[in-house]
Write an enzyme that holds these catalytic residues in place. Structure first.
Site, PDB file in Angstrom:
ATOM      1  N   THR A   1       3.362   5.025  -0.516  1.00  0.00           N
ATOM      2  CA  THR A   1       4.384   4.109  -0.794  1.00  0.00           C
ATOM      3  C   THR A   1       3.758   2.665  -0.391  1.00  0.00           C
ATOM      4  O   THR A   1       2.434   2.738   0.638  1.00  0.00           O
ATOM      5  CB  THR A   1       5.425   4.121  -0.683  1.00  0.00           C
ATOM      6  N   CYS A   2       3.560   1.490  -0.495  1.00  0.00           N
ATOM      7  CA  CYS A   2       3.345   0.106  -0.074  1.00  0.00           C
ATOM      8  C   CYS A   2       4.734  -0.103   0.997  1.00  0.00           C
ATOM      9  O   CYS A   2       5.783   0.358   1.134  1.00  0.00           O
ATOM     10  CB  CYS A   2       3.996  -0.694  -1.534  1.00  0.00           C
ATOM     11  N   THR A   3       4.284  -0.745   1.795  1.00  0.00           N
ATOM     12  CA  THR A   3       4.439  -1.220   3.180  1.00  0.00           C
ATOM     13  C   THR A   3       4.639  -3.060   3.902  1.00  0.00           C
ATOM     14  O   THR A   3       3.190  -2.790   2.936  1.00  0.00           O
ATOM     15  CB  THR A   3       4.604  -0.733   4.168  1.00  0.00           C
TER      16      THR A   3
ATOM     17  N   ARG B   1       8.408   1.359  -4.576  1.00  0.00           N
ATOM     18  CA  ARG B   1       8.667   1.099  -2.718  1.00  0.00           C
ATOM     19  C   ARG B   1       9.938   0.302  -3.377  1.00  0.00           C
ATOM     20  O   ARG B   1      11.273   0.404  -2.770  1.00  0.00           O
ATOM     21  CB  ARG B   1       8.060   0.604  -1.701  1.00  0.00           C
TER      22      ARG B   1
END
Length: 246
Positions: free
Chosen positions: A212-214, A145
């Site tokens: 994805t990362c968050t 991300r």
């Protein structure tokens, strides 16, 4: 007559000056590190993935071998599904909601040696992903991300009903987004299971999952986008994209 400052006060001023300079230097180093992590790694990754994508497309344009094993009159074996090794490029991901002309090279694997190259990586663990051409399963992908190409930086913009298209040498696989998950534990492997947990799917099908990362600029949690296959369009000689990409 000019007075001489006390010795103790002079030493304190010198110490404060040194500390201030060190803090300024540390701030500059931190700023350079952030610039490297969030900008320069994008530049390098985009350059490498761009070259790799061009190489893949050139390989697709190469003519197939004209002679079958055993000579011109020998029977040709029936073509089987392609086999890929870790790091191999297998196609391109197109997500119109991420911008007009959006395109990301897809490679097998999700290790740093793959994802840091500015691509979308195909999961091999803990559930080996099904390929788009398989009759059933979940085609699961991950991408950064932030930094290293940040191909999924705006994945939170993808919504139910949006299109996702996977381009391979011979086919366009068109998916429709059915559900999204804004946040879950980074240990939640169920989101990439063959029938992904939380997606609303209840039975095997032909699915795609993007992860994805968050939140942004962290890797604390994961987010997911789930879609199901709508149709498969054959690639013509001009590689005319499906309507979803025009």
């Amino acid at each position: 007559m000019r007075s001489t400052p006390p010795v103790g006060r002079g030493r304190s001023a010198v110490l404060l000056g040194v500390v201030g300079e060190l803090l300024i230097t540390a701030g500059l180093v931190l700023a350079l590190f952030v610039a490297y992590s969030l900008w320069w790694t994008d530049v390098l990754a985009d350059s490498r993935s761009g070259r790799a994508g061009e190489t893949l497309r050139h390989s697709w344009a190469a003519p197939a071998a004209s002679a079958a094993p055993g000579g011109p009159g020998a029977a040709r074996p029936a073509p089987g599904p392609p086999v890929y090794a870790a790091g191999d490029g297998l196609g391109f991901l197109h997500v119109p909601a991420l911008g007009r002309g959006n395109q990301t090279l897809i490679r097998l694997g999700t290790g740093p040696d793959v994802l840091n190259e500015g691509v979308a990586g195909v999961y091999q663990d803990p559930y080996p992903a099904a390929m788009p051409w398989d009759g059933s399963g979940n085609f699961t992908l991950a991408a950064h991300r932030d930094g290293h190409g940040a191909k999924f930086h705006d994945l939170d913009r993808v919504a139910k009903g949006d299109a996702i298209v996977v381009e391979t040498r011979d086919s366009w696989y068109v998916y429709r987004v059915d559900a999204t998950l804004p946040q879950t534990s980074k240990y939640d492997t169920g989101i990439i299971a063959p029938v992904p947990a939380g997606s609303g799917y209840r039975e095997p099908g032909r699915y795609i999952t993007l992860t994805t990362c968050t939140p942004v600029y962290t890797s604390r949690y994961r987010m997911a986008v789930w879609g199901s296959l709508v149709r498969v369009d054959p690639v013509d000689a001009a590689r005319t994209p499906p309507p979803e990409l025009r």
